[in-house]
Design an enzyme around this catalytic site. Structure first.
Site, mmCIF file in Angstrom:
data_model
loop_
_atom_site.group_PDB
_atom_site.id
_atom_site.type_symbol
_atom_site.label_atom_id
_atom_site.label_comp_id
_atom_site.label_asym_id
_atom_site.label_seq_id
_atom_site.Cartn_x
_atom_site.Cartn_y
_atom_site.Cartn_z
ATOM 1 N N CYS A 120 -10.479 3.505 15.828
ATOM 2 C CA CYS A 120 -10.094 2.858 17.073
ATOM 3 C C CYS A 120 -10.689 1.459 17.228
ATOM 4 O O CYS A 120 -11.909 1.287 17.221
ATOM 5 C CB CYS A 120 -10.521 3.707 18.278
ATOM 6 S SG CYS A 120 -9.975 3.003 19.854
ATOM 7 N N ARG A 150 -12.572 0.311 21.243
ATOM 8 C CA ARG A 150 -13.738 1.056 21.717
ATOM 9 C C ARG A 150 -14.674 0.310 22.649
ATOM 10 O O ARG A 150 -15.552 0.927 23.244
ATOM 11 C CB ARG A 150 -14.523 1.591 20.516
ATOM 12 C CG ARG A 150 -13.845 2.720 19.781
ATOM 13 C CD ARG A 150 -14.695 3.197 18.620
ATOM 14 N NE ARG A 150 -14.431 2.451 17.395
ATOM 15 C CZ ARG A 150 -15.181 2.574 16.288
ATOM 16 N NH1 ARG A 150 -16.253 3.349 16.289
ATOM 17 N NH2 ARG A 150 -14.860 1.907 15.196
ATOM 18 N N TRP A 195 -4.196 1.681 26.456
ATOM 19 C CA TRP A 195 -2.996 0.839 26.493
ATOM 20 C C TRP A 195 -2.661 0.471 25.056
ATOM 21 O O TRP A 195 -3.433 0.709 24.133
ATOM 22 C CB TRP A 195 -3.220 -0.412 27.366
ATOM 23 C CG TRP A 195 -4.432 -1.211 27.047
ATOM 24 C CD1 TRP A 195 -4.624 -2.056 25.989
ATOM 25 C CD2 TRP A 195 -5.660 -1.229 27.804
ATOM 26 N NE1 TRP A 195 -5.878 -2.595 26.032
ATOM 27 C CE2 TRP A 195 -6.536 -2.123 27.139
ATOM 28 C CE3 TRP A 195 -6.098 -0.592 28.970
ATOM 29 C CZ2 TRP A 195 -7.836 -2.383 27.603
ATOM 30 C CZ3 TRP A 195 -7.386 -0.855 29.440
ATOM 31 C CH2 TRP A 195 -8.226 -1.734 28.751
ATOM 32 N N GLU A 225 1.351 -2.247 17.416
ATOM 33 C CA GLU A 225 1.752 -0.848 17.237
ATOM 34 C C GLU A 225 3.258 -0.690 17.457
ATOM 35 O O GLU A 225 3.942 0.057 16.756
ATOM 36 C CB GLU A 225 1.009 0.059 18.213
ATOM 37 C CG GLU A 225 -0.509 0.080 18.046
ATOM 38 C CD GLU A 225 -1.145 0.996 19.049
ATOM 39 O OE1 GLU A 225 -1.100 2.223 18.853
ATOM 40 O OE2 GLU A 225 -1.706 0.503 20.049
HETATM 41 C C1 HEM Z 1 -7.948 1.070 25.929
HETATM 42 C C2 HEM Z 1 -7.122 0.618 24.993
HETATM 43 C C3 HEM Z 1 -7.078 1.134 23.575
HETATM 44 C C4 HEM Z 1 -6.531 0.442 22.535
HETATM 45 C C5 HEM Z 1 -5.895 -0.948 22.591
HETATM 46 C C6 HEM Z 1 -6.648 1.282 21.366
HETATM 47 C C7 HEM Z 1 -6.142 0.917 20.120
HETATM 48 C C8 HEM Z 1 -6.025 1.803 19.073
HETATM 49 C C9 HEM Z 1 -5.205 1.576 17.901
HETATM 50 C C10 HEM Z 1 -4.327 0.343 17.651
HETATM 51 C C11 HEM Z 1 -5.352 2.641 17.085
HETATM 52 C C12 HEM Z 1 -4.676 2.865 15.732
HETATM 53 C C13 HEM Z 1 -3.447 3.710 16.059
HETATM 54 C C14 HEM Z 1 -2.436 3.766 14.921
HETATM 55 O O1 HEM Z 1 -2.477 2.873 14.045
HETATM 56 O O2 HEM Z 1 -1.597 4.680 14.945
HETATM 57 C C15 HEM Z 1 -6.274 3.552 17.733
HETATM 58 C C16 HEM Z 1 -6.676 4.752 17.197
HETATM 59 C C17 HEM Z 1 -7.387 5.711 17.909
HETATM 60 N N1 HEM Z 1 -7.856 5.586 19.199
HETATM 61 FE FE1 HEM Z 1 -7.830 3.927 20.354
HETATM 62 N N2 HEM Z 1 -7.284 2.457 21.684
HETATM 63 C C18 HEM Z 1 -7.547 2.422 23.037
HETATM 64 C C19 HEM Z 1 -8.121 3.447 23.785
HETATM 65 C C20 HEM Z 1 -8.454 4.702 23.271
HETATM 66 C C21 HEM Z 1 -8.912 5.815 24.090
HETATM 67 C C22 HEM Z 1 -9.028 5.797 25.622
HETATM 68 C C23 HEM Z 1 -9.170 6.842 23.236
HETATM 69 C C24 HEM Z 1 -9.668 8.232 23.528
HETATM 70 C C25 HEM Z 1 -10.377 8.540 24.634
HETATM 71 C C26 HEM Z 1 -8.859 6.373 21.892
HETATM 72 C C27 HEM Z 1 -8.999 7.138 20.751
HETATM 73 C C28 HEM Z 1 -8.441 6.790 19.522
HETATM 74 C C29 HEM Z 1 -8.365 7.708 18.387
HETATM 75 C C30 HEM Z 1 -8.898 9.141 18.340
HETATM 76 C C31 HEM Z 1 -7.704 7.024 17.366
HETATM 77 C C32 HEM Z 1 -7.381 7.547 15.941
HETATM 78 C C33 HEM Z 1 -6.024 8.243 15.992
HETATM 79 C C34 HEM Z 1 -5.618 8.868 14.648
HETATM 80 O O3 HEM Z 1 -6.550 9.192 13.851
HETATM 81 O O4 HEM Z 1 -4.402 9.020 14.415
HETATM 82 N N3 HEM Z 1 -8.445 5.065 21.939
HETATM 83 N N4 HEM Z 1 -6.675 3.019 18.941
HETATM 84 N N1 LIG Z 2 -3.068 2.436 21.773
HETATM 85 C C1 LIG Z 2 -3.097 3.613 21.349
HETATM 86 N N2 LIG Z 2 -2.610 3.889 20.097
HETATM 87 C C2 LIG Z 2 -2.843 5.045 19.386
HETATM 88 C C3 LIG Z 2 -4.093 5.657 19.395
HETATM 89 C C4 LIG Z 2 -4.271 6.855 18.659
HETATM 90 C C5 LIG Z 2 -3.232 7.372 17.915
HETATM 91 C C6 LIG Z 2 -2.000 6.730 17.923
HETATM 92 C C7 LIG Z 2 -0.863 7.324 17.127
HETATM 93 N N3 LIG Z 2 -1.208 7.203 15.731
HETATM 94 C C8 LIG Z 2 -0.319 7.958 14.888
HETATM 95 C C9 LIG Z 2 0.644 7.007 14.222
HETATM 96 C C10 LIG Z 2 1.549 7.774 13.293
HETATM 97 C C11 LIG Z 2 0.790 7.770 11.980
HETATM 98 C C12 LIG Z 2 -0.107 6.562 12.015
HETATM 99 N N4 LIG Z 2 -0.041 6.051 13.396
HETATM 100 C C13 LIG Z 2 -1.797 5.584 18.639
HETATM 101 C C14 LIG Z 2 -3.628 4.727 22.170
HETATM 102 C C15 LIG Z 2 -3.101 5.974 22.400
HETATM 103 C C16 LIG Z 2 -3.929 6.756 23.247
HETATM 104 C C17 LIG Z 2 -5.070 6.110 23.622
HETATM 105 S S1 LIG Z 2 -5.088 4.564 22.988
#
Ligand code: HEM
Ligand SMILES: N=C(Nc1cccc(CNC[C@@H]2CCCN2)c1)c1cccs1
Length: 363
Positions: free
Chosen positions: A67, A70, A238, A243
């Protein structure tokens, strides 16, 4: 009993870290640990206080290596829905979550906690990947909508749900209640905020008739805190513009819009060297960022997001905590080398509390 040891160890590690961070003293930690040992020996598990749950969820966000967002980990709003027992009750909580998080576009990062897994069994599970997502249909080789949703859309159709067949049909929420089975719930239109995509300078963009939903709400990950597995804990933040603009709408096996964008821009798509794909990609991402901003919906560009992540790294170092990260996920898919992230290594150790993938409830 011996079988309780791993849980008690996980709980001990969590309470030590959590209580130190929220300013509790050694006696508080000692007392709380004794309480937990007692409860685990009596019941085989233990209940978190709301304070432990709230800070634990914030730690889980702070620890997730993939993420980039963070910096704001300590502002997460946590809703306690551990009293909910039925699919109907769960749907009500989900509607509250969507409304609170959307907040007319001024998105509030939130997480709702449903009952934890008990003896390896889930009372309730959400089958959706995200609470808001578009359906995908495959008809004689052509795909309509979001190809990522084809399998789940089939499950919804089998449950009796019917979409309109457009490329942007919002899927129903599917909840499994142990011993009862599967229920699907149609989201009311006023719960769903969407943004139509336009471009500030290229009016032809409107002809794409593209849009996206405002709030990403992940519904299928497990939140693990102190040995307790919360298998239903949907969370939202958000979007980062890339994305939507560099993956969801751009990937060839998703909405594959780059050729259409290039056409609108009058680019020469026969030569790679013209970098037409790159030009189309940039304008599509500008359209996403500008459309969301004009609609008053929170979104962050990948440059600002990287700078916020840099601040996060500094703050964590100042707090004496190691920053862990997954480089390949942290770099944005558009212009990655223009961010500091690209130019440094990250330690990808997994620290708990955290979020994890879990078995799909269907397969
Ligand atoms: C507040 C704005 C936030 C932004 C802009 C953001 C942005 C992102 C982005 C761009 C990714 C990569 C997603 C992908 O490529 O599919 C990501 C992954 C992740 N984010 Fe954040 N995030 C935010 C908030 C949060 C919150 C609130 C949580 C949980 C409480 C969170 C938990 C995670 C987790 C667990 C992943 C990994 C997901 C996976 O392994 O597929 N994020 N985030
Ligand atoms: N901005 C966000 N993007 C996000 C975060 C966690 C996971 C995902 C979805 N990821 C799964 C996709 C599909 C495979 C690789 N990316 C999006 C957020 C989603 C929920 C909180 S932040």
């Amino acid at each position: 009993a011996m079988s309780n040891r791993p849980l008690i160890e996980e709980a001990g590690y969590f309470i030590q870290n959590c209580y130190a961070e929220i300013g509790m003293n050694e006696t508080d930690i000692e007392n709380r640990l004794n309480e937990i040992i007692e409860e685990v020996n009596q019941t085989g598990t233990y209940q978190h206080s709301f304070e432990e749950l709230e800070h634990g969820a914030r730690m889980a966000w702070r620890n997730n290596n993939r993420c980039i967002g963070r910096l704001f980990w300590n502002t997460l709003t946590v809703f306690d829905a551990r009293h909910v027992k039925t699919a109907d009750g769960a749907f009500d909580e989900l509607l509250n979550h969507i409304e609170f998080a959307t907040n007319d576009g001024k998105i509030r990062p939130s997480l709702t906690v449903f009952p934890a897994q008990q003896d390896g069994k889930d009372k309730l599970r959400i089958w959706n990947h995200q609470l808001l997502r578009y359906a995908g249909y495959e008809r004689d080789g052509t795909i309509i909508g979001d190809s990522s949703s084809i399998e789940f859309t089939k499950q919804c159709l089998e449950l009796g749900w019917r979409g309109e067949g457009t490329a942007f049909d919002i899927l129903p929420i599917v909840i499994e209640e142990a011993g009862v089975g599967l229920r699907y719930f149609e989201l009311p239109g006023q719960a769903i905020m969407e943004v139509e995509l336009n471009h500030p300078e290229i009016e032809g963009f409107a002809d794409l008739a593209a849009k996206w939903y405002a709030v990403p709400i992940i519904a299928d990950m497990k939140m693990e805190i102190g040995g307790i597995h919360y298998t239903m804990a949907p969370f939202n933040g958000w979007y980062m513009g890339t994305e939507i603009g560099a993956r969801n709408l751009a990937d060839e096996d998703r909405y594959d819009l780059l050729p259409a964008v290039a056409e609108i821009m009058g680019l020469d798509t026969k030569s790679n060297r013209s970098l037409w794909k790159d030009k189309a990609l940039v304008e599509l991402n500008i359209a996403v960022l500008e459309s969301f901003a004009n609609a008053g919906v929170t979104i962050v560009d990948h440059h600002t997001a990287a700078k916020q992540f840099k601040s996060f790294e500094r703050k964590e170092e100042a707090a004496g905590r190691t920053v862990t990260g997954n480089w390949a996920w942290l770099i944005p898919p558009l212009s990655p080398a223009t961010t500091h992230i690209f130019h440094k290594p990250y330690n990808n150790d997994i620290i708990k509390p955290n979020f994890f993938y879990q078995n799909l409830p269907y397969q």
